[in-house]
Design an enzyme around this catalytic site. Structure first.
Site, mmCIF file in Angstrom:
data_model
loop_
_atom_site.group_PDB
_atom_site.id
_atom_site.type_symbol
_atom_site.label_atom_id
_atom_site.label_comp_id
_atom_site.label_asym_id
_atom_site.label_seq_id
_atom_site.Cartn_x
_atom_site.Cartn_y
_atom_site.Cartn_z
ATOM 1 N N TYR A 102 70.688 89.243 79.819
ATOM 2 C CA TYR A 102 70.818 87.810 78.947
ATOM 3 C C TYR A 102 69.627 87.005 78.794
ATOM 4 O O TYR A 102 68.962 86.914 80.026
ATOM 5 C CB TYR A 102 71.837 87.088 79.772
ATOM 6 N N GLU A 187 70.085 82.640 71.349
ATOM 7 C CA GLU A 187 70.467 83.239 72.642
ATOM 8 C C GLU A 187 70.787 84.723 72.190
ATOM 9 O O GLU A 187 71.277 85.230 71.232
ATOM 10 C CB GLU A 187 71.945 82.727 73.105
#
Length: 372
Positions: A102, A187
């Site tokens: 992530y 993201e």
């Protein structure tokens, strides 16, 4: 803010040198057939909606043929994604991923600048990752991501040294997107580690809407918004749908949030809230009430505090709206502040009582909601 769909975010990623799986966009079986030369199974069909958890709801499906892809599109079209329906689908080459990470850059309002966040545990369950497993670096907008931060994060993620150069390039690309595209959030989850390199398997990009004049290709009103929210946005009214039965109209963000807190405290639950801002324009107040009527709440609480805003002109706008649409639900009004007596008189002359204290008004609202 303007949220981009996954494929829109990935187009930006490609522009800044971040690798994404090969694929194409389709809206129907006909679109898949038109792009048959690009169809290289196994592929993945992904619903393009602005909500998370698509995989858990069946919005992401692996397919082996064009017929499978067409059937999957028909099935996914029937899925309700928190009020949204998929109208477009990203078909991507299935990628074998060895490890999922992530990584994101977003605005940290407490730090008043950007923050880089990353975890070695990416994927669908990122929300449940404990805080100590998320690496955070406060950034300086004039400096960007220093080389020592890139090296430190790479070491903490435990990646093979052969990926160092590519990983650094991705970080640089994310920073450029954040700065040059006026993003509030960039993201990648998951960022896939594969034998062929590092690949952005998903994208989440949010653009600051005050900077849209610099980005002509970004839609100002997203077509996947709830229709009422989109209509409100076009009119410059802050309008948010929740999951309760009480409609809330207030003037000012702080007052609106305080009203929602007070409702929760008294066991009430807002279904939609609408912020008038500091306006006392009767036309805008009328438009706001018409939007609220379309949301069909069980009861509506109108909380007006007049600082600079005049209570009497807001009351005139409410009365005008009531005349245009005869409400099918009870209304509780609280008016306090500049020219409050004039405002309350206008309401009373038109058959509507009003309260001075917030908690008395809230109690009346919650009692009415429970009765209905």
């Amino acid at each position: 803010m303007v949220k981009l769909l996954e494929f829109e975010g990935k187009e930006i990623f490609k522009k800044y040198g971040i690798k994404v799986p090969s694929g194409f966009i389709a809206k129907s079986k006909e679109d898949v057939l038109k792009n048959s030369s690009l169809f290289a199974p196994p592929m993945v069909v992904k619903a393009q909606v602005l909500v998370g958890g698509r995989g858990k709801r069946g919005g992401i499906r692996k397919v082996e043929s064009i017929d499978d892809a067409a059937k999957s599109i028909d099935i996914i079209k029937t899925i309700d994604f928190d009020g949204y329906k998929a109208e477009s689908f990203l078909l991507e080459k299935a990628v074998s991923v060895k490890k999922e990470l992530y990584i994101s850059i977003t605005l940290d309002r407490s730090h008043r600048d950007a923050i880089l966040m990353s975890s070695a545990d990416g994927g669908m369950e990122i929300e449940s990752i404990p805080d100590e497993k998320i690496f955070k670096y406060n950034l300086n907008s004039f400096v960007g991501i220093p080389e020592y931060v890139k090296r430190d994060l790479f070491r903490k993620l435990g990646l093979d040294q052969k990926y160092q150069k590519e990983f650094n390039s991705i970080l640089s690309g994310l920073w450029r997107i954040y700065k040059e595209e006026d993003a509030e959030l960039v993201e990648i989850n998951p960022l896939g580690i594969t034998d062929e390199g590092i690949v952005a398997m998903d994208s989440k990009v949010i653009i600051e809407d005050d900077a849209l004049f610099r980005h002509s290709t970004v839609e100002k009103i997203d077509s996947t918004l709830d229709p009422l929210e989109a209509k409100a946005k076009e009119k410059g009214i802050a309008f948010v749908k929740l999951d309760g039965d009480i409609g809330v109209i207030a003037n000012g963000a702080g007052l609106t949030m305080a009203t929602l807190d007070a409702l929760n405290y008294m066991q009430g639950k807002a279904g939609v809230f609408l912020d008038l801002g500091g306006t006392d324009d009767p036309d805008k107040v009328s438009e706001a009430f018409l939007l609220m009527t379309d949301a069909k709440p069980k009861v509506v609480f109108i909380n007006i505090f007049g600082g600079v805003t005049r209570c009497d002109t807001v009351a005139l706008g409410l009365v005008e709206a009531f005349k245009k649409v005869k409400p099918s639900f009870p209304i509780v009004v609280r008016i306090r502040g500049f020219r409050e007596e004039e405002g309350r008189k206008i309401m009373k002359d038109n058959g509507y009582d009003s309260y001075l204290t917030l908690m008395d008004a809230i109690k009346a609202v919650v009692d009415l909601e429970k009765k209905r």
